[in-house]
Write a protein that holds these residues in place. Sequence first.
Motif, PDB file in Angstrom:
ATOM      1  N   VAL A 132       0.837  -1.204   0.000  1.00  0.00           N
ATOM      2  CA  VAL A 132       0.000   0.000   0.000  1.00  0.00           C
ATOM      3  C   VAL A 132       0.869   1.250   0.000  1.00  0.00           C
ATOM      4  O   VAL A 132       0.618   2.212  -0.732  1.00  0.00           O
ATOM      5  CB  VAL A 132      -0.949  -0.007   1.212  1.00  0.00           C
ATOM      6  CG1 VAL A 132      -1.629   1.358   1.368  1.00  0.00           C
ATOM      7  CG2 VAL A 132      -2.007  -1.084   1.057  1.00  0.00           C
ATOM      8  N   GLN A 133       1.911   1.245   0.811  1.00  0.00           N
ATOM      9  CA  GLN A 133       2.800   2.403   0.868  1.00  0.00           C
ATOM     10  C   GLN A 133       3.545   2.601  -0.449  1.00  0.00           C
ATOM     11  O   GLN A 133       3.697   3.722  -0.925  1.00  0.00           O
ATOM     12  CB  GLN A 133       3.787   2.229   2.020  1.00  0.00           C
ATOM     13  CG  GLN A 133       3.129   2.314   3.387  1.00  0.00           C
ATOM     14  CD  GLN A 133       4.101   2.052   4.525  1.00  0.00           C
ATOM     15  OE1 GLN A 133       5.146   1.443   4.323  1.00  0.00           O
ATOM     16  NE2 GLN A 133       3.754   2.479   5.719  1.00  0.00           N
ATOM     17  N   VAL A 134       3.993   1.495  -1.060  1.00  0.00           N
ATOM     18  CA  VAL A 134       4.657   1.590  -2.366  1.00  0.00           C
ATOM     19  C   VAL A 134       3.698   2.159  -3.401  1.00  0.00           C
ATOM     20  O   VAL A 134       4.058   3.031  -4.212  1.00  0.00           O
ATOM     21  CB  VAL A 134       5.173   0.210  -2.809  1.00  0.00           C
ATOM     22  CG1 VAL A 134       5.596   0.243  -4.275  1.00  0.00           C
ATOM     23  CG2 VAL A 134       6.338  -0.227  -1.931  1.00  0.00           C
ATOM     24  N   GLY A 135       2.467   1.672  -3.394  1.00  0.00           N
ATOM     25  CA  GLY A 135       1.479   2.165  -4.349  1.00  0.00           C
ATOM     26  C   GLY A 135       1.224   3.643  -4.202  1.00  0.00           C
ATOM     27  O   GLY A 135       1.125   4.377  -5.202  1.00  0.00           O
ATOM     28  N   GLU A 136       1.127   4.122  -2.961  1.00  0.00           N
ATOM     29  CA  GLU A 136       0.885   5.548  -2.725  1.00  0.00           C
ATOM     30  C   GLU A 136       2.064   6.400  -3.178  1.00  0.00           C
ATOM     31  O   GLU A 136       1.885   7.494  -3.718  1.00  0.00           O
ATOM     32  CB  GLU A 136       0.579   5.771  -1.247  1.00  0.00           C
ATOM     33  CG  GLU A 136      -0.779   5.202  -0.843  1.00  0.00           C
ATOM     34  CD  GLU A 136      -1.040   5.319   0.640  1.00  0.00           C
ATOM     35  OE1 GLU A 136      -0.058   5.502   1.393  1.00  0.00           O
ATOM     36  OE2 GLU A 136      -2.208   5.229   1.036  1.00  0.00           O
ATOM     37  N   PRO A 179       2.484   0.726 -12.395  1.00  0.00           N
ATOM     38  CA  PRO A 179       3.181   0.129 -11.243  1.00  0.00           C
ATOM     39  C   PRO A 179       2.455   0.403  -9.922  1.00  0.00           C
ATOM     40  O   PRO A 179       2.439  -0.456  -9.035  1.00  0.00           O
ATOM     41  CB  PRO A 179       4.556   0.814 -11.268  1.00  0.00           C
ATOM     42  CG  PRO A 179       4.744   1.243 -12.681  1.00  0.00           C
ATOM     43  CD  PRO A 179       3.390   1.604 -13.181  1.00  0.00           C
ATOM     44  N   ALA A 180       1.840   1.585  -9.811  1.00  0.00           N
ATOM     45  CA  ALA A 180       1.095   1.901  -8.589  1.00  0.00           C
ATOM     46  C   ALA A 180      -0.109   0.973  -8.450  1.00  0.00           C
ATOM     47  O   ALA A 180      -0.357   0.406  -7.379  1.00  0.00           O
ATOM     48  CB  ALA A 180       0.644   3.361  -8.602  1.00  0.00           C
ATOM     49  N   ALA A 181      -0.871   0.818  -9.540  1.00  0.00           N
ATOM     50  CA  ALA A 181      -2.029  -0.081  -9.519  1.00  0.00           C
ATOM     51  C   ALA A 181      -1.599  -1.511  -9.221  1.00  0.00           C
ATOM     52  O   ALA A 181      -2.297  -2.250  -8.505  1.00  0.00           O
ATOM     53  CB  ALA A 181      -2.777  -0.007 -10.845  1.00  0.00           C
ATOM     54  N   ALA A 182      -0.447  -1.925  -9.751  1.00  0.00           N
ATOM     55  CA  ALA A 182       0.055  -3.278  -9.506  1.00  0.00           C
ATOM     56  C   ALA A 182       0.374  -3.480  -8.024  1.00  0.00           C
ATOM     57  O   ALA A 182       0.143  -4.561  -7.468  1.00  0.00           O
ATOM     58  CB  ALA A 182       1.294  -3.537 -10.354  1.00  0.00           C
ATOM     59  N   ALA A 183       0.899  -2.448  -7.374  1.00  0.00           N
ATOM     60  CA  ALA A 183       1.204  -2.547  -5.944  1.00  0.00           C
ATOM     61  C   ALA A 183      -0.081  -2.730  -5.128  1.00  0.00           C
ATOM     62  O   ALA A 183      -0.148  -3.568  -4.222  1.00  0.00           O
ATOM     63  CB  ALA A 183       1.963  -1.314  -5.477  1.00  0.00           C
ATOM     64  N   PHE A 184      -1.101  -1.944  -5.465  1.00  0.00           N
ATOM     65  CA  PHE A 184      -2.385  -2.097  -4.769  1.00  0.00           C
ATOM     66  C   PHE A 184      -2.994  -3.472  -5.049  1.00  0.00           C
ATOM     67  O   PHE A 184      -3.648  -4.059  -4.192  1.00  0.00           O
ATOM     68  CB  PHE A 184      -3.354  -0.986  -5.189  1.00  0.00           C
ATOM     69  CG  PHE A 184      -2.967   0.372  -4.674  1.00  0.00           C
ATOM     70  CD1 PHE A 184      -2.907   0.625  -3.307  1.00  0.00           C
ATOM     71  CD2 PHE A 184      -2.643   1.399  -5.555  1.00  0.00           C
ATOM     72  CE1 PHE A 184      -2.541   1.883  -2.827  1.00  0.00           C
ATOM     73  CE2 PHE A 184      -2.275   2.647  -5.085  1.00  0.00           C
ATOM     74  CZ  PHE A 184      -2.225   2.893  -3.714  1.00  0.00           C
ATOM     75  N   PHE A 185      -2.780  -3.979  -6.250  1.00  0.00           N
ATOM     76  CA  PHE A 185      -3.286  -5.304  -6.609  1.00  0.00           C
ATOM     77  C   PHE A 185      -2.568  -6.387  -5.804  1.00  0.00           C
ATOM     78  O   PHE A 185      -3.183  -7.367  -5.373  1.00  0.00           O
ATOM     79  CB  PHE A 185      -3.113  -5.545  -8.114  1.00  0.00           C
ATOM     80  CG  PHE A 185      -3.619  -6.881  -8.567  1.00  0.00           C
ATOM     81  CD1 PHE A 185      -4.975  -7.120  -8.685  1.00  0.00           C
ATOM     82  CD2 PHE A 185      -2.739  -7.909  -8.869  1.00  0.00           C
ATOM     83  CE1 PHE A 185      -5.452  -8.357  -9.100  1.00  0.00           C
ATOM     84  CE2 PHE A 185      -3.204  -9.147  -9.282  1.00  0.00           C
ATOM     85  CZ  PHE A 185      -4.561  -9.364  -9.392  1.00  0.00           C
ATOM     86  N   ARG A 186      -1.277  -6.239  -5.602  1.00  0.00           N
ATOM     87  CA  ARG A 186      -0.529  -7.204  -4.777  1.00  0.00           C
ATOM     88  C   ARG A 186      -1.082  -7.214  -3.350  1.00  0.00           C
ATOM     89  O   ARG A 186      -1.221  -8.267  -2.731  1.00  0.00           O
ATOM     90  CB  ARG A 186       0.957  -6.836  -4.767  1.00  0.00           C
ATOM     91  CG  ARG A 186       1.694  -7.116  -6.077  1.00  0.00           C
ATOM     92  CD  ARG A 186       3.194  -6.855  -5.926  1.00  0.00           C
ATOM     93  NE  ARG A 186       3.926  -7.230  -7.124  1.00  0.00           N
ATOM     94  CZ  ARG A 186       4.214  -6.393  -8.125  1.00  0.00           C
ATOM     95  NH1 ARG A 186       3.812  -5.116  -8.050  1.00  0.00           N
ATOM     96  NH2 ARG A 186       4.879  -6.816  -9.177  1.00  0.00           N
ATOM     97  N   ALA A 187      -1.397  -6.032  -2.826  1.00  0.00           N
ATOM     98  CA  ALA A 187      -1.960  -5.951  -1.480  1.00  0.00           C
ATOM     99  C   ALA A 187      -3.305  -6.671  -1.408  1.00  0.00           C
ATOM    100  O   ALA A 187      -3.627  -7.323  -0.410  1.00  0.00           O
ATOM    101  CB  ALA A 187      -2.110  -4.482  -1.069  1.00  0.00           C
ATOM    102  N   LEU A 188      -4.083  -6.559  -2.475  1.00  0.00           N
ATOM    103  CA  LEU A 188      -5.389  -7.231  -2.530  1.00  0.00           C
ATOM    104  C   LEU A 188      -5.257  -8.736  -2.363  1.00  0.00           C
ATOM    105  O   LEU A 188      -6.099  -9.389  -1.741  1.00  0.00           O
ATOM    106  CB  LEU A 188      -6.070  -6.911  -3.862  1.00  0.00           C
ATOM    107  CG  LEU A 188      -7.343  -7.702  -4.205  1.00  0.00           C
ATOM    108  CD1 LEU A 188      -8.484  -7.276  -3.277  1.00  0.00           C
ATOM    109  CD2 LEU A 188      -7.735  -7.497  -5.649  1.00  0.00           C
TER     110      LEU A 188
END
Length: 599
Positions: A98-102, A114-123
Motif C-alpha cells: 500500500v505504501q509503495v502504491g501511494e 506500477p502503482a495499480a500493480a502494488a495495490f493489486f498485490r496488497a489485494l
Amino acid sequence: MSSARTSTIFTVAAVTVLGGLVAYAVYFDYKRRNDIEFRKKLRKEKKKVTKQTQQAQAQAEAASAVNPAELKATILKIQAEELPATPDEKESYFIMQVQVGEQLAQQGPAFYLPAAAAFFRALRVYPSPVEYIMMLQQTLPAPIFKIFMELVNAEVSGASSSEKQHEGPGDEETSPTRTGPPSETSSQELSGDACAIGYYDHFPPKRMNVSVQLGPPQANQAAKKILVAEKDFMPGDVIYTEHPVVSALDDDLEGKGTHCSYCFRAIEEGTAVKPEHDTLGSVYCSEECKNDAELAWQNILFGLDPVLPPELDNGMGALTVEQRKKAQAPWTEYITKKSKQANLLAARFVAKQIAHETVKLLSNKPKALMEELENMSDGKEKYNIGDHVERLRFVEGHITNEEVKLLGAVLGSALPGVEQSVTEERHAALVGKMEYNAIGVVIGEGRDDRPVKSERPEELERTRTPHGTVRQVGSGIYVVTSYAAHSCDPNTKPVFPNGTNELHLIATRPIQKGDELTMAWVDVSTPEGEDAGIARRRRRIELARGWRFKCECAKCVQETIAEMEREKEDADLGVSGDESKVESFVRHEKHPGEVMGPD
C-alpha cells in the motif's frame, strides 16, 4: 463490500489504514481530539493530499490508456510471485505494498500502472477483498483505480473457467450491500470475488462430511447452492456438529436468569454468573461462557470493560466509560422493545467482526476466537466470519434509521470511527441474512410457554426448525446448516442433545454419498384428523411468509397430484352438486320469524 464488513478506514499523512488495525484507529482519534500540534499537522497533510489528488485527476485522461499486453504481462508477473505464508508476514506485505502504491501514485501518469500493480498485490493477501476494493474506489485517483480494476478483471477472467466448472454458471449470490434478489450477479460482485476463487474447496471443512455444491436449475432463477453428503449415513447417524456464529435467547428468556445467554443451557436457581455491568441483564451458566460472550459481542454492545486488550488499550477504555453509558441506554431500550432476534443477531455479528479484527493485532490471540475461525473452514485464517456470512442468501431486512444510528453510536462510543461502517443499506441486508438463515434452537421436544405475539401472522418472526418457532428457546446462525434446503419430507433433522445451542445434524433415513441434505424449516407434521391438503397449505403459507418462496418439494408435488386426481374422480361422478328439488310453492312458503321461505 458487505454489511457484514465492519472494518473502518482512516487516513493519516496520505497513508490509508484499514479498520482491521483497530488499535491505530483508536490512537488516531485520541490524538486528533487531544493534541493541538497533531491537529495542525493533520490539516497540513490534508491540504497536501487534496492538492495531489487534484493533480492526479487533471492527468486522468492521459493516464487512462494502458496497453492490454502490459496488463497481461503485469498479471503474469504478479501471479508468479510467491505470497507470504504467515498472518504476520501477510500484514507486513500488505502495508508495504500500500505504501509503495501511494508513493508511485505521486510520481505521475508514467507510474500509474506500477502503482495499480502494488495495490493489486496488497489485494491478494487482504482477507476482505470486497471491502478493500470499495475502499480504493473512494481513495485512489480515478485513472489508477481504473487500471487496478482492469488487473482484477483480467485475473478473474483467467480463473473463471475453472471456477465455473466447480460451481456452475449463474450461481453467484449478492453480498449484503448489493441490491436485487440473491440470484442476480453484478460486475462489482465478480470483482469482489477475485481472491475468493476456490472458496468452496475449503468450506465446509472436510471433517464435517458434507460439501456445498450447485443444485439443479430452477425456473426463472439461477440454481442455488445445496448441502451434499460426502459419505453414506444410516438413520440416527450424526452427520456433523456445529456451533452458531452468533446466537440470541428468546426475548422473554433474556435476562431472566433461567438460561445462559451464550450457550442456552438451563441454569439452576442461584447459580447464574452475572457480569458486573450489562444493560441487557444477560446471565451465564459459567465464567467460561461469560468470558466468551463478552469477548465476542456482549461487552462492546452492553458492557463497559475496555474493548481493546491491555497491551493496546493505553487507558482509552477508562476515557470512554461515560460516553458508552450514554449510548447504551437508548440502544438497549430500543432493541428490548423491538424484541426481534434478527436485529440483535445482526448487531452481535457486527460486534463479533470488530472483535476478530482487533485480535489480529495481538501476538497471543484469544483461543476461543481463533479456534472458531479454524473450525469453520480448512483454509484456517484465509477466510473470516464475514466471508462465510457474505455468501448466505437473504431477504429484505426490517430496520429503521433510528436503529442504525443507535447501533452506530454504541460502537463508536467504544471504538471511535467504527460507526462509519454501519449504514442503512448494509445493516438492512445483514438483518435480512439473519432473518432468512436463523435456525431455532429447540431443546428436547421444545417448550410450550413461549408468549404469543400480538403481531399479524405475516409479521411474526420465524426461524428454521421442524418443531415450529413457538417451541424454541432461542436461535443462531449456523453457516454450514444454512445451506440445507427445506423439504417437507427431509432426510436430516437438527437436534440439540447437550441442552445447549450446539447443533447436531442427524440422518432420519438412509443417505448415500452425493445425496442432497434437507431439513424441515417448519413443522411439517400432520395432526391426527387434519386433512393432508389443509396441512400442506398451512406449511406452505408458513414458508411463504417467513422465507418468501413457494414450496415445491417432492412431498408437496405428490400431494398436489393426488388431490388433483381426487378432484378429477369427483368430476367423473356424473353430477355437479346437489340436484334435489322442492315444489315451487314450498320455496315461497313462510315460516315463523321469516318474511319469505327458502328458495
